[in-house]
Design an enzyme around this catalytic site. Sequence first.
Site, PDB file in Angstrom:
ATOM      1  N   LYS A  13       0.835  -1.211   0.000  1.00 12.27           N
ATOM      2  CA  LYS A  13       0.000   0.000   0.000  1.00 12.27           C
ATOM      3  C   LYS A  13       0.871   1.265   0.000  1.00 12.27           C
ATOM      4  O   LYS A  13       0.660   2.169  -0.798  1.00 12.27           O
ATOM      5  CB  LYS A  13      -0.932   0.020   1.231  1.00 12.27           C
ATOM      6  CG  LYS A  13      -1.858  -1.184   1.316  1.00 12.27           C
ATOM      7  CD  LYS A  13      -2.770  -1.116   2.529  1.00 12.27           C
ATOM      8  CE  LYS A  13      -2.053  -1.234   3.863  1.00 12.27           C
ATOM      9  NZ  LYS A  13      -1.385  -2.545   4.108  1.00 12.27           N
ATOM     10  N   ARG A  88     -10.106   0.544   8.383  1.00 12.54           N
ATOM     11  CA  ARG A  88      -9.836  -0.872   8.614  1.00 12.54           C
ATOM     12  C   ARG A  88     -11.059  -1.593   9.167  1.00 12.54           C
ATOM     13  O   ARG A  88     -11.040  -2.816   9.289  1.00 12.54           O
ATOM     14  CB  ARG A  88      -8.688  -1.017   9.613  1.00 12.54           C
ATOM     15  CG  ARG A  88      -7.292  -1.003   8.991  1.00 12.54           C
ATOM     16  CD  ARG A  88      -6.283  -0.832  10.107  1.00 12.54           C
ATOM     17  NE  ARG A  88      -5.056  -1.551   9.934  1.00 12.54           N
ATOM     18  CZ  ARG A  88      -3.904  -1.031   9.470  1.00 12.54           C
ATOM     19  NH1 ARG A  88      -3.860   0.210   9.062  1.00 12.54           N
ATOM     20  NH2 ARG A  88      -2.817  -1.752   9.414  1.00 12.54           N
ATOM     21  N   ARG A 127      11.240  -5.913   4.992  1.00 14.41           N
ATOM     22  CA  ARG A 127      10.987  -4.466   4.833  1.00 14.41           C
ATOM     23  C   ARG A 127      11.998  -3.653   5.632  1.00 14.41           C
ATOM     24  O   ARG A 127      12.299  -3.974   6.778  1.00 14.41           O
ATOM     25  CB  ARG A 127       9.559  -4.151   5.287  1.00 14.41           C
ATOM     26  CG  ARG A 127       9.276  -2.652   5.369  1.00 14.41           C
ATOM     27  CD  ARG A 127       7.813  -2.321   5.282  1.00 14.41           C
ATOM     28  NE  ARG A 127       7.017  -2.747   6.412  1.00 14.41           N
ATOM     29  CZ  ARG A 127       5.694  -2.611   6.475  1.00 14.41           C
ATOM     30  NH1 ARG A 127       5.032  -2.070   5.466  1.00 14.41           N
ATOM     31  NH2 ARG A 127       5.033  -3.025   7.533  1.00 14.41           N
ATOM     32  N   ARG A 160      11.046  -1.923  11.039  1.00 14.61           N
ATOM     33  CA  ARG A 160       9.972  -1.472  11.924  1.00 14.61           C
ATOM     34  C   ARG A 160       9.860  -2.419  13.112  1.00 14.61           C
ATOM     35  O   ARG A 160       9.931  -3.632  12.942  1.00 14.61           O
ATOM     36  CB  ARG A 160       8.646  -1.452  11.148  1.00 14.61           C
ATOM     37  CG  ARG A 160       8.282  -0.071  10.651  1.00 14.61           C
ATOM     38  CD  ARG A 160       7.106  -0.085   9.724  1.00 14.61           C
ATOM     39  NE  ARG A 160       5.899  -0.682  10.283  1.00 14.61           N
ATOM     40  CZ  ARG A 160       4.728  -0.691   9.666  1.00 14.61           C
ATOM     41  NH1 ARG A 160       4.609  -0.142   8.473  1.00 14.61           N
ATOM     42  NH2 ARG A 160       3.679  -1.240  10.219  1.00 14.61           N
ATOM     43  N   ARG A 171      -1.251  -9.403  13.057  1.00 13.71           N
ATOM     44  CA  ARG A 171      -1.801  -8.329  12.209  1.00 13.71           C
ATOM     45  C   ARG A 171      -2.553  -8.920  11.020  1.00 13.71           C
ATOM     46  O   ARG A 171      -3.603  -8.415  10.625  1.00 13.71           O
ATOM     47  CB  ARG A 171      -0.681  -7.399  11.747  1.00 13.71           C
ATOM     48  CG  ARG A 171      -0.281  -6.402  12.841  1.00 13.71           C
ATOM     49  CD  ARG A 171       1.151  -5.906  12.693  1.00 13.71           C
ATOM     50  NE  ARG A 171       1.410  -5.232  11.448  1.00 13.71           N
ATOM     51  CZ  ARG A 171       2.626  -5.111  10.900  1.00 13.71           C
ATOM     52  NH1 ARG A 171       3.681  -5.621  11.511  1.00 13.71           N
ATOM     53  NH2 ARG A 171       2.778  -4.478   9.772  1.00 13.71           N
TER      54      ARG A 171
HETATM   55  P1  ADP Z   1       0.986  -1.936   7.535  1.00 12.62           P
HETATM   56  O1  ADP Z   1       1.638  -0.966   6.580  1.00 12.62           O
HETATM   57  O2  ADP Z   1       1.916  -3.028   7.924  1.00 12.62           O
HETATM   58  O3  ADP Z   1      -0.348  -2.371   7.040  1.00 12.62           O
HETATM   59  P2  ADP Z   1       0.292   0.340   9.146  1.00 12.62           P
HETATM   60  O4  ADP Z   1       1.523   1.178   9.021  1.00 12.62           O
HETATM   61  O5  ADP Z   1      -0.869   0.708   8.302  1.00 12.62           O
HETATM   62  O6  ADP Z   1       0.716  -1.169   8.905  1.00 12.62           O
HETATM   63  O7  ADP Z   1      -0.195   0.300  10.653  1.00 12.62           O
HETATM   64  C1  ADP Z   1       0.698   0.045  11.717  1.00 12.62           C
HETATM   65  C2  ADP Z   1      -0.083  -0.022  13.008  1.00 12.62           C
HETATM   66  O8  ADP Z   1      -0.710   1.254  13.259  1.00 12.62           O
HETATM   67  C3  ADP Z   1      -1.237  -1.027  13.030  1.00 12.62           C
HETATM   68  O9  ADP Z   1      -0.809  -2.326  13.392  1.00 12.62           O
HETATM   69  C4  ADP Z   1      -2.162  -0.416  14.084  1.00 12.62           C
HETATM   70  O10 ADP Z   1      -1.693  -0.659  15.402  1.00 12.62           O
HETATM   71  C5  ADP Z   1      -2.013   1.078  13.810  1.00 12.62           C
HETATM   72  N1  ADP Z   1      -3.016   1.557  12.833  1.00 12.62           N
HETATM   73  C6  ADP Z   1      -2.770   2.053  11.588  1.00 12.62           C
HETATM   74  N2  ADP Z   1      -3.912   2.392  10.978  1.00 12.62           N
HETATM   75  C7  ADP Z   1      -4.916   2.102  11.838  1.00 12.62           C
HETATM   76  C8  ADP Z   1      -6.343   2.193  11.790  1.00 12.62           C
HETATM   77  N3  ADP Z   1      -6.981   2.661  10.697  1.00 12.62           N
HETATM   78  N4  ADP Z   1      -7.051   1.785  12.880  1.00 12.62           N
HETATM   79  C9  ADP Z   1      -6.435   1.317  13.976  1.00 12.62           C
HETATM   80  N5  ADP Z   1      -5.112   1.184  14.090  1.00 12.62           N
HETATM   81  C10 ADP Z   1      -4.339   1.569  13.036  1.00 12.62           C
HETATM   82  P1  ADP Z   2       2.129  -1.923   3.186  1.00 11.05           P
HETATM   83  O1  ADP Z   2       2.133  -0.418   3.188  1.00 11.05           O
HETATM   84  O2  ADP Z   2       0.921  -2.497   2.505  1.00 11.05           O
HETATM   85  O3  ADP Z   2       2.346  -2.510   4.548  1.00 11.05           O
HETATM   86  P2  ADP Z   2       4.744  -1.679   1.856  1.00 11.05           P
HETATM   87  O4  ADP Z   2       4.496  -0.761   0.704  1.00 11.05           O
HETATM   88  O5  ADP Z   2       5.455  -1.127   3.033  1.00 11.05           O
HETATM   89  O6  ADP Z   2       3.352  -2.407   2.293  1.00 11.05           O
HETATM   90  O7  ADP Z   2       5.531  -2.943   1.286  1.00 11.05           O
HETATM   91  C1  ADP Z   2       5.948  -4.005   2.153  1.00 11.05           C
HETATM   92  C2  ADP Z   2       7.341  -4.474   1.717  1.00 11.05           C
HETATM   93  O8  ADP Z   2       7.267  -5.146   0.466  1.00 11.05           O
HETATM   94  C3  ADP Z   2       8.363  -3.356   1.534  1.00 11.05           C
HETATM   95  O9  ADP Z   2       9.621  -3.839   1.926  1.00 11.05           O
HETATM   96  C4  ADP Z   2       8.325  -3.070   0.022  1.00 11.05           C
HETATM   97  O10 ADP Z   2       9.560  -2.571  -0.448  1.00 11.05           O
HETATM   98  C5  ADP Z   2       8.022  -4.450  -0.544  1.00 11.05           C
HETATM   99  N1  ADP Z   2       7.155  -4.426  -1.724  1.00 11.05           N
HETATM  100  C6  ADP Z   2       6.109  -3.593  -1.983  1.00 11.05           C
HETATM  101  N2  ADP Z   2       5.516  -3.902  -3.157  1.00 11.05           N
HETATM  102  C7  ADP Z   2       6.186  -4.994  -3.636  1.00 11.05           C
HETATM  103  C8  ADP Z   2       6.045  -5.800  -4.835  1.00 11.05           C
HETATM  104  N3  ADP Z   2       5.082  -5.555  -5.726  1.00 11.05           N
HETATM  105  N4  ADP Z   2       6.919  -6.833  -4.989  1.00 11.05           N
HETATM  106  C9  ADP Z   2       7.877  -7.095  -4.068  1.00 11.05           C
HETATM  107  N5  ADP Z   2       8.065  -6.364  -2.945  1.00 11.05           N
HETATM  108  C10 ADP Z   2       7.225  -5.323  -2.731  1.00 11.05           C
END
Ligand code: ADP
Ligand code: ADP
Length: 219
Positions: A13, A88, A127, A160, A171
């Site tokens: 994302k 979410r 990541r 992270r 998660r």
């Molecule tokens: P990822 O990129 O791995 O999906 P995020 O960066 O979006 O994770 O979120 C990291 C953490 O921040 C989540 O595990 C949660 O604790 C909190 N968080 C983020 N967005 C939300 C949301 N919309 N509602 C509740 N908690 C959230």
């Molecule tokens: P999210 O925001 O959904 O948690 P991220 O954009 O942080 O996901 O991506 C998670 C990890 O996967 C990062 O290390 C990123 O560089 C890698 N990544 C993202 N898109 C791809 C893809 N299409 N193929 C392989 N690796 C990817």
Amino acid sequence: MFVVLMGPPGAGKGTQAEKLCKEFGLIHVATGDIFRNAVKEGTEMGKKAKAYMDKGELVPDEIVLGIVKERLSKADCANGVVLDGFPRTIQQAEALDQVLEDLKMKINMVIILDINEDEVIDRLTGRRVCSNCGATYHIKYNPPKVRNICDYCSGELQQRSDDTIETVKDRIKIYNNLIPPLIDYYEQKGLFQKANGSNLIDCVFAEIDSFLQKKVYIE
Ligand code: ADP
Ligand code: ADP
Ligand code: ZN
């Protein structure tokens, strides 16, 4: 244009949101990033959020809804937004509709990045994020030019603290429980699109881009 990106943790994302912002001049609003910045700055909100984030649990709505409303109300968001990590839950989706109605904005498209669990674990454990500017890398799939150093700002790359295998599994479980009604919610509104998140970064972007181009053409 107002685009919502959904998908499990690690689906890409943040990576796709950054590309969309560059291509279309949108603002990236990521609730996870807002929380991580608040933790870094040591604010009260950051301290509260950190307890949940460390466990891989959702931060309660009484904290999340306020920060989303505050961020979307800022003038720069009038140019268009990519929302990442929110909503979410159905409650958050309904709250978002209310906020957008008040701001006279509307969602143009909700795109889910579809990907299986094994791939997501591989992505999250590899990541790395720039400690200075927040740029995201992957040790195998999207490495920096110099090991552990950000291409853009020479900041140090870090893992992270919630990208550990145990937290990641929790998660993903939470995500899997919450996502089906959210998909229904947006499908009923005719806003929902599914992209193949397993593809290469540029291929995923091309698919998203094609959805948006079609939408722009129709409207
Ligand atoms: P990822 O990129 O791995 O999906 P995020 O960066 O979006 O994770 O979120 C990291 C953490 O921040 C989540 O595990 C949660 O604790 C909190 N968080 C983020 N967005 C939300 C949301 N919309 N509602 C509740 N908690 C959230
Ligand atoms: P999210 O925001 O959904 O948690 P991220 O954009 O942080 O996901 O991506 C998670 C990890 O996967 C990062 O290390 C990123 O560089 C890698 N990544 C993202 N898109 C791809 C893809 N299409 N193929 C392989 N690796 C990817
Ligand atoms: Zn950087």
